[in-house]
Design a protein around this motif. Structure first.
Motif, PDB file in Angstrom:
ATOM      1  N   UNK A 241      35.187  27.367 -42.571  1.00 57.23           N
ATOM      2  CA  UNK A 241      36.293  26.098 -43.042  1.00 57.23           C
ATOM      3  C   UNK A 241      35.752  24.713 -43.172  1.00 57.23           C
ATOM      4  N   UNK A 242      34.254  24.145 -42.612  1.00 60.30           N
ATOM      5  CA  UNK A 242      33.944  23.051 -42.847  1.00 60.30           C
ATOM      6  C   UNK A 242      33.184  23.021 -44.236  1.00 60.30           C
ATOM      7  N   UNK A 243      32.564  24.039 -44.461  1.00 58.63           N
ATOM      8  CA  UNK A 243      31.752  23.970 -45.819  1.00 58.63           C
ATOM      9  C   UNK A 243      32.877  24.041 -46.799  1.00 58.63           C
ATOM     10  N   UNK A 244      33.978  24.979 -46.773  1.00 56.59           N
ATOM     11  CA  UNK A 244      34.956  24.930 -47.783  1.00 56.59           C
ATOM     12  C   UNK A 244      35.609  23.464 -47.950  1.00 56.59           C
ATOM     13  N   UNK A 245      36.092  22.793 -47.066  1.00 57.49           N
ATOM     14  CA  UNK A 245      36.752  21.501 -47.074  1.00 57.49           C
ATOM     15  C   UNK A 245      35.690  20.415 -47.585  1.00 57.49           C
ATOM     16  N   UNK A 246      34.544  20.600 -47.054  1.00 54.55           N
ATOM     17  CA  UNK A 246      33.276  19.667 -47.643  1.00 54.55           C
ATOM     18  C   UNK A 246      33.246  19.682 -49.226  1.00 54.55           C
ATOM     19  N   UNK A 247      33.288  21.081 -49.657  1.00 57.69           N
ATOM     20  CA  UNK A 247      33.103  21.252 -51.150  1.00 57.69           C
ATOM     21  C   UNK A 247      34.356  20.850 -51.916  1.00 57.69           C
ATOM     22  N   UNK A 248      35.374  21.290 -51.329  1.00 60.22           N
ATOM     23  CA  UNK A 248      36.658  20.658 -51.958  1.00 60.22           C
ATOM     24  C   UNK A 248      36.958  19.166 -51.847  1.00 60.22           C
ATOM     25  N   UNK A 249      36.429  18.663 -50.851  1.00 57.67           N
ATOM     26  CA  UNK A 249      36.446  17.129 -51.045  1.00 57.67           C
ATOM     27  C   UNK A 249      35.641  16.406 -52.163  1.00 57.67           C
TER      28      UNK A 249
ATOM     29  N   UNK B 104      38.359  25.562 -56.083  1.00 52.95           N
ATOM     30  CA  UNK B 104      38.632  26.472 -54.649  1.00 52.95           C
ATOM     31  C   UNK B 104      37.777  27.552 -54.829  1.00 52.95           C
ATOM     32  N   UNK B 105      37.572  28.352 -56.132  1.00 53.54           N
ATOM     33  CA  UNK B 105      36.853  29.440 -56.032  1.00 53.54           C
ATOM     34  C   UNK B 105      35.345  29.328 -55.623  1.00 53.54           C
ATOM     35  N   UNK B 106      35.039  28.254 -56.390  1.00 54.41           N
ATOM     36  CA  UNK B 106      33.267  27.816 -55.964  1.00 54.41           C
ATOM     37  C   UNK B 106      33.212  27.322 -54.503  1.00 54.41           C
ATOM     38  N   UNK B 107      34.232  26.702 -54.035  1.00 54.35           N
ATOM     39  CA  UNK B 107      34.226  26.250 -52.557  1.00 54.35           C
ATOM     40  C   UNK B 107      34.123  27.585 -51.776  1.00 54.35           C
ATOM     41  N   UNK B 108      35.051  28.478 -51.826  1.00 54.28           N
ATOM     42  CA  UNK B 108      35.160  29.641 -51.315  1.00 54.28           C
ATOM     43  C   UNK B 108      33.708  30.442 -51.321  1.00 54.28           C
ATOM     44  N   UNK B 109      32.970  30.554 -52.507  1.00 55.35           N
ATOM     45  CA  UNK B 109      31.762  30.958 -52.826  1.00 55.35           C
ATOM     46  C   UNK B 109      30.786  30.312 -51.997  1.00 55.35           C
ATOM     47  N   UNK B 110      30.604  28.960 -51.959  1.00 53.71           N
ATOM     48  CA  UNK B 110      29.848  28.332 -51.119  1.00 53.71           C
ATOM     49  C   UNK B 110      30.112  28.409 -49.777  1.00 53.71           C
ATOM     50  N   UNK B 111      30.891  28.433 -49.221  1.00 55.96           N
ATOM     51  CA  UNK B 111      31.249  29.012 -47.900  1.00 55.96           C
ATOM     52  C   UNK B 111      30.665  30.335 -47.677  1.00 55.96           C
TER      53      UNK B 111
END
Length: 149
Positions: free
Chosen positions: A110-118, A123-130
């Protein structure tokens, strides 16, 4: 078994935390809007609507967190004191480790996802990063386990 003072201290602290949460929840009622006179109220709400409203409220998240803390804490105490039979105790130990790993993994994701989204990533790339970060943590855990064996 743990000394009685430790158990009493744990119970008192838990009661204080629950009391504080209840007091804070009650003190926020002044922020809610008053019902408009003459407004028509519909019947009851569906279970999905109720769950959605609960998931969006800070009080719902607080209650869920406290329930999770109580379940993990109570399970840990029961596991460590040997208050339950051996076969059930082993299953409880595995369940506690899985719940703790799920909570920590979810928190990390959740932290990595929201950090990437910020930072403007989609969304897809942030999910992949998480998921990539979770995979790296899993690989590190496996390497440490193999190195310690």
């Amino acid at each position: 078994m743990a000394p009685l003072t430790y158990i009493a201290s744990t119970l008192v602290t838990g009661l204080i935390v629950v009391g504080l949460v209840a007091a804070l929840a009650r003190s926020r009622e002044w922020r809610s809007a008053a019902a408009t006179p003459g407004a028509v109220r519909t019947g009851g709400t569906s279970a999905v609507t109720t769950l959605t409203e609960t998931a969006r409220s800070p009080l719902g998240w607080t209650v869920a967190f406290l329930a999770l803390v109580l379940v993990i804490g109570g399970g840990t105490i029961a596991f460590m004191t040997g208050a339950i039979p051996t076969a059930v105790g082993q299953a409880l130990g595995v369940a506690l480790v899985l719940v703790a790993a799920t909570v920590m993994g979810g928190y990390l994701f959740w932290g990595v996802y929201h950090s990437a989204r910020y930072r403007g990533i989609g969304s897809a790339q942030a999910t992949g990063t998480g998921l990539w970060v979770l995979g790296m943590v899993l690989i590190v855990a496996i390497v440490v386990r193999l190195a310690m064996a």
